[in-house]
Design a protein around this motif. Structure first.
Motif, PDB file in Angstrom:
ATOM      1  N   SER A   1       0.887  -1.272  -0.027  1.00 26.99           N
ATOM      2  CA  SER A   1      -0.013   0.033   0.167  1.00 26.99           C
ATOM      3  C   SER A   1       0.819   1.173   0.092  1.00 26.99           C
ATOM      4  CB  SER A   1      -0.941  -0.005   1.284  1.00 26.99           C
ATOM      5  OG  SER A   1      -1.982  -0.980   1.182  1.00 26.99           O
ATOM      6  N   ARG A   2       0.479   2.345  -0.611  1.00 30.44           N
ATOM      7  CA  ARG A   2       1.119   3.659  -0.739  1.00 30.44           C
ATOM      8  C   ARG A   2       0.750   4.366   0.526  1.00 30.44           C
ATOM      9  NH1 ARG A   2      -0.241   6.459  -6.147  1.00 30.44           N
ATOM     10  NH2 ARG A   2      -2.396   6.335  -5.215  1.00 30.44           N
ATOM     11  N   PHE A   3       1.752   5.249   0.727  1.00 28.75           N
ATOM     12  CA  PHE A   3       1.484   6.115   1.920  1.00 28.75           C
ATOM     13  C   PHE A   3       0.367   7.168   1.835  1.00 28.75           C
ATOM     14  CE2 PHE A   3       5.722   4.512   3.647  1.00 28.75           C
ATOM     15  CZ  PHE A   3       5.359   4.601   4.975  1.00 28.75           C
ATOM     16  N   ILE A   4       0.385   7.583   0.631  1.00 32.76           N
ATOM     17  CA  ILE A   4      -0.617   8.885   0.034  1.00 32.76           C
ATOM     18  C   ILE A   4      -1.961   8.029   0.283  1.00 32.76           C
ATOM     19  CG2 ILE A   4      -0.639   8.073  -2.508  1.00 32.76           C
ATOM     20  CD1 ILE A   4      -1.158  11.413  -0.627  1.00 32.76           C
ATOM     21  N   ASP A   5      -2.176   6.853   0.127  1.00 35.63           N
ATOM     22  CA  ASP A   5      -3.513   5.973   0.241  1.00 35.63           C
ATOM     23  C   ASP A   5      -4.047   6.170   1.733  1.00 35.63           C
ATOM     24  OD1 ASP A   5      -3.652   5.614  -2.516  1.00 35.63           O
ATOM     25  OD2 ASP A   5      -2.439   3.639  -2.329  1.00 35.63           O
ATOM     26  N   HIS A   6      -3.029   6.039   2.560  1.00 35.56           N
ATOM     27  CA  HIS A   6      -3.330   5.877   3.979  1.00 35.56           C
ATOM     28  C   HIS A   6      -3.364   7.373   4.491  1.00 35.56           C
ATOM     29  CE1 HIS A   6      -2.708   1.675   5.795  1.00 35.56           C
ATOM     30  NE2 HIS A   6      -1.882   1.549   4.889  1.00 35.56           N
TER      31      HIS A   6
ATOM     32  N   GLU B   1       4.405  16.239   4.479  1.00 37.57           N
ATOM     33  CA  GLU B   1       5.796  15.629   4.178  1.00 37.57           C
ATOM     34  C   GLU B   1       5.955  14.600   5.095  1.00 37.57           C
ATOM     35  OE1 GLU B   1       8.587  18.989   4.380  1.00 37.57           O
ATOM     36  OE2 GLU B   1       8.253  19.546   2.179  1.00 37.57           O
ATOM     37  N   LEU B   2       6.592  13.525   4.490  1.00 40.04           N
ATOM     38  CA  LEU B   2       6.985  12.420   5.582  1.00 40.04           C
ATOM     39  C   LEU B   2       8.659  12.196   5.482  1.00 40.04           C
ATOM     40  CD1 LEU B   2       4.253   9.702   4.238  1.00 40.04           C
ATOM     41  CD2 LEU B   2       3.974  11.684   5.695  1.00 40.04           C
ATOM     42  N   TYR B   3       9.065  11.829   6.697  1.00 43.09           N
ATOM     43  CA  TYR B   3      10.454  11.514   6.923  1.00 43.09           C
ATOM     44  C   TYR B   3      10.800  10.271   7.692  1.00 43.09           C
ATOM     45  CZ  TYR B   3      10.984  16.344   4.970  1.00 43.09           C
ATOM     46  OH  TYR B   3      11.017  17.584   4.327  1.00 43.09           O
ATOM     47  N   PHE B   4      11.735   9.618   7.741  1.00 42.80           N
ATOM     48  CA  PHE B   4      11.889   8.615   8.707  1.00 42.80           C
ATOM     49  C   PHE B   4      13.475   9.298   9.008  1.00 42.80           C
ATOM     50  CE2 PHE B   4      13.840   6.705   4.841  1.00 42.80           C
ATOM     51  CZ  PHE B   4      15.241   6.303   5.293  1.00 42.80           C
ATOM     52  N   GLU B   5      13.756   8.763  10.240  1.00 39.88           N
ATOM     53  CA  GLU B   5      14.924   9.294  10.963  1.00 39.88           C
ATOM     54  C   GLU B   5      16.154   8.299  11.029  1.00 39.88           C
ATOM     55  OE1 GLU B   5      16.515  12.086  14.518  1.00 39.88           O
ATOM     56  OE2 GLU B   5      14.494  11.395  14.460  1.00 39.88           O
ATOM     57  N   ASP B   6      17.315   8.482  10.621  1.00 39.09           N
ATOM     58  CA  ASP B   6      18.497   7.562  10.778  1.00 39.09           C
ATOM     59  C   ASP B   6      18.980   8.258  11.945  1.00 39.09           C
ATOM     60  OD1 ASP B   6      20.829   6.269  10.706  1.00 39.09           O
ATOM     61  OD2 ASP B   6      21.202   6.535   8.842  1.00 39.09           O
TER      62      ASP B   6
ATOM     63  N   ASN C   1       8.613   9.495  -0.186  1.00 42.56           N
ATOM     64  CA  ASN C   1       7.783   9.762  -1.131  1.00 42.56           C
ATOM     65  C   ASN C   1       6.567   9.287  -0.972  1.00 42.56           C
ATOM     66  OD1 ASN C   1       6.248  10.223  -3.653  1.00 42.56           O
ATOM     67  ND2 ASN C   1       8.056   9.625  -5.018  1.00 42.56           N
ATOM     68  N   PRO C   2       5.414  10.345  -0.846  1.00 44.59           N
ATOM     69  CA  PRO C   2       4.043   9.532  -0.302  1.00 44.59           C
ATOM     70  C   PRO C   2       3.702   8.447  -1.546  1.00 44.59           C
ATOM     71  CG  PRO C   2       4.277  11.872  -0.124  1.00 44.59           C
ATOM     72  CD  PRO C   2       5.350  11.680  -0.851  1.00 44.59           C
ATOM     73  N   GLU C   3       4.008   8.656  -2.651  1.00 46.78           N
ATOM     74  CA  GLU C   3       3.596   7.649  -3.689  1.00 46.78           C
ATOM     75  C   GLU C   3       4.147   6.195  -3.497  1.00 46.78           C
ATOM     76  OE1 GLU C   3       1.388   8.219  -5.812  1.00 46.78           O
ATOM     77  OE2 GLU C   3       0.992  10.497  -5.409  1.00 46.78           O
ATOM     78  N   HIS C   4       5.376   6.354  -2.750  1.00 48.08           N
ATOM     79  CA  HIS C   4       6.049   4.843  -2.592  1.00 48.08           C
ATOM     80  C   HIS C   4       5.214   4.049  -1.449  1.00 48.08           C
ATOM     81  CE1 HIS C   4      10.201   6.180  -3.862  1.00 48.08           C
ATOM     82  NE2 HIS C   4       9.558   6.031  -4.744  1.00 48.08           N
TER      83      HIS C   4
END
Length: 302
Positions: free
Chosen positions: A214-219, A242-247, A257-260
């Motif tokens: 599932s894509r993030f944008i769908d959620h 905007e979405l991010y993850f932290e290293d 990318n919300p489409e991912h």
């Protein structure tokens, strides 16, 4: 009545507030308090706050053990939390009161089916970060997807970035607060519990089963179909996020990318799943808060 009106308008945040105010009046009527608790549980349920909803259902059932709506709501919460044995127990309790209650019969059948079919991987914190030949159920599925896991540090070893340290996550890890775990569906796909963090407002959302394809944008379209009650500036719109993850190891941020799909993000070379629960940070675009939050950090943007 005010809470019910908000509920009909699908304004669940205000419905929760209204029912809570009713409970604070301490009317002394156990039956009415049970209704208020059950209604608040329903509103919390629609907000995705399944643990809070379950707690209300438990309290309502204590006040009025024969209150079928509370029992149904509790069973539904257990289903969302993947606690199928508990869901069955609640259904059995309700069916002893009314053996023909259609909703309980349906939940009972579904819980039985999922209990038998669900191949839970039971990700624990005692397995290796990398595939090193350990015979742990489920790790092969993660390894073949190139998904990396990280052990939770304990005690003084734990290091959390300043931004997250200020937030209260209420124990939202897959093996604690909700009991939700990554699981394999009938099609051989993984469904993950995913935690969304909103640092600007110190809020969280918890999705119990996010399908890996599932894509993030769908959620986001579902989650923000209506503005959350804490978004007073009306900034948190699906296409304004905007979405991010932290290293955490490198103290770097990566834009998502919300489409991912979830799987595409989990396969990123610097994404490590902590405590069995993928985590994503959500910001409103171009907000002063996000600029301050990212100050001094290396940010990899799309």
């Amino acid at each position: 009545n005010e809470g019910n009106e908000y509920f009909r308008e699908k304004d669940y945040g205000r419905a929760v507030a209204a029912y809570s105010e009713g409970l604070r009046r301490r009317c002394g009527d156990a039956g009415l308090d049970a209704v208020l608790l059950t209604n608040r549980a329903a509103a919390q349920f629609h907000l995705g706050n399944y643990r809070s909803a379950l707690n209300d259902a438990i309290q309502a059932k204590k006040l009025k053990p024969t209150h079928l709506k509370a029992i149904i709501r509790g069973a539904l919460c257990h289903m969302e939390l993947k606690n199928f044995l508990e869901a069955i127990a609640w259904c059995e309790e309700g069916l002893q009161i009314d053996s023909k209650e259609k909703k309980l019969v349906e939940i009972r059948v579904k819980a039985d089916k999922l209990k038998l079919e669900g191949t839970f991987l039971g990700i624990q914190t005692d397995f290796s970060t990398h595939c090193q030949g350990r015979a742990v159920m489920g790790t092969d599925l993660l390894c073949e997807r190139n998904i990396k896991l990280v052990l939770e540090p304990s005690g003084e070893e734990e290091e959390v970035s300043d931004g997250l340290a200020e937030m209260s996550l209420d124990g939202f890890h897959s093996d604690s607060a909700t009991g939700a775990k990554v699981h394999l569906d009938a099609d051989g796909s993984l469904n993950w519990p995913v935690l969304f963090l909103y640092p600007e407002h110190e809020q969280t959302d918890f999705t119990v089963a996010f399908h890996e394809n599932s894509r993030f944008i769908d959620h986001l379209m579902v989650m923000f179909a209506e503005l959350p009650p804490w978004d007073l500036e009306k900034k948190y719109l699906p296409n304004n996020l905007e979405l991010y993850f932290e290293d955490e190891e490198r103290e770097e941020m990566y834009e998502v990318n919300p489409e991912h799909t979830l799987l595409q993000v989990l396969q990123h070379e610097r994404y490590f799943v902590k405590a069995g629960t993928p985590t994503v940070l959500v910001f409103a675009k171009h907000s002063p808060f996000s600029k301050k939050y990212f100050s001094g950090k290396k940010v990899h943007r799309l």
